[in-house]
Design a protein around this motif. Structure first.
Motif, mmCIF file in Angstrom:
data_model
loop_
_atom_site.group_PDB
_atom_site.id
_atom_site.type_symbol
_atom_site.label_atom_id
_atom_site.label_comp_id
_atom_site.label_asym_id
_atom_site.label_seq_id
_atom_site.Cartn_x
_atom_site.Cartn_y
_atom_site.Cartn_z
ATOM 1 N N PHE A 56 48.208 37.223 38.385
ATOM 2 C CA PHE A 56 48.172 37.562 36.955
ATOM 3 C C PHE A 56 46.763 37.386 36.407
ATOM 4 O O PHE A 56 46.266 38.206 35.642
ATOM 5 C CB PHE A 56 49.134 36.647 36.177
ATOM 6 C CG PHE A 56 50.578 36.821 36.531
ATOM 7 C CD1 PHE A 56 51.356 37.769 35.874
ATOM 8 C CD2 PHE A 56 51.171 36.032 37.507
ATOM 9 C CE1 PHE A 56 52.700 37.926 36.185
ATOM 10 C CE2 PHE A 56 52.509 36.191 37.827
ATOM 11 C CZ PHE A 56 53.276 37.128 37.170
ATOM 12 N N GLY A 57 46.130 36.293 36.810
ATOM 13 C CA GLY A 57 44.814 35.949 36.284
ATOM 14 C C GLY A 57 43.665 36.741 36.857
ATOM 15 O O GLY A 57 42.505 36.410 36.612
ATOM 16 N N MET A 58 43.950 37.795 37.611
ATOM 17 C CA MET A 58 42.878 38.660 38.117
ATOM 18 C C MET A 58 42.688 39.879 37.228
ATOM 19 O O MET A 58 41.797 40.692 37.463
ATOM 20 C CB MET A 58 43.185 39.095 39.559
ATOM 21 C CG MET A 58 43.218 37.952 40.547
ATOM 22 S SD MET A 58 43.536 38.460 42.254
ATOM 23 C CE MET A 58 41.914 39.072 42.729
ATOM 24 N N ASP A 59 43.518 40.005 36.196
ATOM 25 C CA ASP A 59 43.464 41.160 35.295
ATOM 26 C C ASP A 59 43.462 40.644 33.853
ATOM 27 O O ASP A 59 44.402 39.979 33.431
ATOM 28 C CB ASP A 59 44.665 42.061 35.554
ATOM 29 C CG ASP A 59 44.631 43.358 34.745
ATOM 30 O OD1 ASP A 59 44.513 43.286 33.500
ATOM 31 O OD2 ASP A 59 44.739 44.434 35.362
ATOM 32 N N ALA A 60 42.417 40.956 33.116
ATOM 33 C CA ALA A 60 42.286 40.452 31.746
ATOM 34 C C ALA A 60 43.409 40.958 30.846
ATOM 35 O O ALA A 60 43.938 40.212 30.014
ATOM 36 C CB ALA A 60 40.928 40.844 31.167
ATOM 37 N N ASP A 61 43.795 42.221 30.993
ATOM 38 C CA ASP A 61 44.859 42.781 30.150
ATOM 39 C C ASP A 61 46.204 42.122 30.437
ATOM 40 O O ASP A 61 46.975 41.827 29.514
ATOM 41 C CB ASP A 61 44.966 44.298 30.369
ATOM 42 C CG ASP A 61 43.744 45.051 29.841
ATOM 43 O OD1 ASP A 61 43.081 44.532 28.923
ATOM 44 O OD2 ASP A 61 43.466 46.155 30.359
ATOM 45 N N VAL A 62 46.489 41.905 31.712
ATOM 46 C CA VAL A 62 47.742 41.243 32.095
ATOM 47 C C VAL A 62 47.742 39.801 31.599
ATOM 48 O O VAL A 62 48.755 39.304 31.083
ATOM 49 C CB VAL A 62 47.944 41.292 33.626
ATOM 50 C CG1 VAL A 62 49.146 40.453 34.034
ATOM 51 C CG2 VAL A 62 48.125 42.730 34.096
#
Length: 204
Positions: A141-147
């Motif tokens: 989850f924490g690899m995508d800013a939008d997510v």
């Protein structure tokens, strides 16, 4: 006389007597034999999942010339066991309890946060967003800013307790993820979970 300076810190609405707290995954109730839990700023047990998980097969730790590599997996007895057995044990101490949770989807993060956020012994929640998003191609989850922003915003809607986002260091720009977590409603950040690593025997 020199006035004593307060060591207290604020995480959202939660006041800690001091900023010293264990890292989730490196702390358990048996450690009360070697330290006074009431002297800690907060207690942070190992991350839990909604359903029981065995974790990775052994061996889980590999010693190297420069340290060690681990691949533990999130071993968990599940949320019901945590509520029935773990929370009462930690509830006997004066230090606040921060529950660290891991989930396979945003919906599961919300469900667990709503349940734990309403429990009398839980003072804050750490969201382990460095775990894989099974609905997002398995990327953390924490690899995508939008997510990250969406996850934090949706969890913030289901609980009023302070939220801490546990970030993954395995990204190009952790600053972007940190900002997204803050905008989504995180009161604090854990920077960061374990680094990806590899050990190579150059002779073989």
């Amino acid at each position: 006389m020199i006035a004593k300076r307060s060591k207290s810190v604020q995480i959202g609405s939660l006041t800690l007597a001091n900023p010293v707290m264990p890292a989730s995954g490196a702390f358990g109730p048996e450690m009360h034999e070697v330290m006074d839990f009431n002297e800690l700023g907060a207690l942070v047990p190992k991350s839990i999942t909604k359903d029981p998980r065995p974790g990775n097969k052994t061996p889980r730790v590999c010693e190297t010339s420069g340290g060690m590599i681990n691949s533990i997996g999130i071993q968990s007895k599940g949320l019901p066991y945590y509520i029935e057995h773990v929370l009462p044990e930690y509830g006997t101490y004066r230090a606040p309890l921060i529950s660290s949770i891991s989930a396979d989807s945003i919906e599961e993060f919300c469900e667990m946060s709503e349940i734990l956020g309403s429990h009398k012994d839980v003072d804050a929640i750490e969201l382990n967003i460095s775990c894989p998003n099974l609905k997002g191609d398995g990327l953390a989850f924490g690899m995508d800013a939008d997510v990250t922003y969406d996850l934090m915003k949706r969890v913030r809607k289901v609980t009023d307790v302070p939220l801490i986002a546990k970030l993954t260091p395995n990204v190009t720009s952790i600053q972007d993820i940190a900002i997204a977590a803050e905008k989504g409603g995180a009161d604090a950040l854990t920077v960061a979970n374990t680094l990806l690593a590899m050990s190579i025997d150059i002779n073989t």
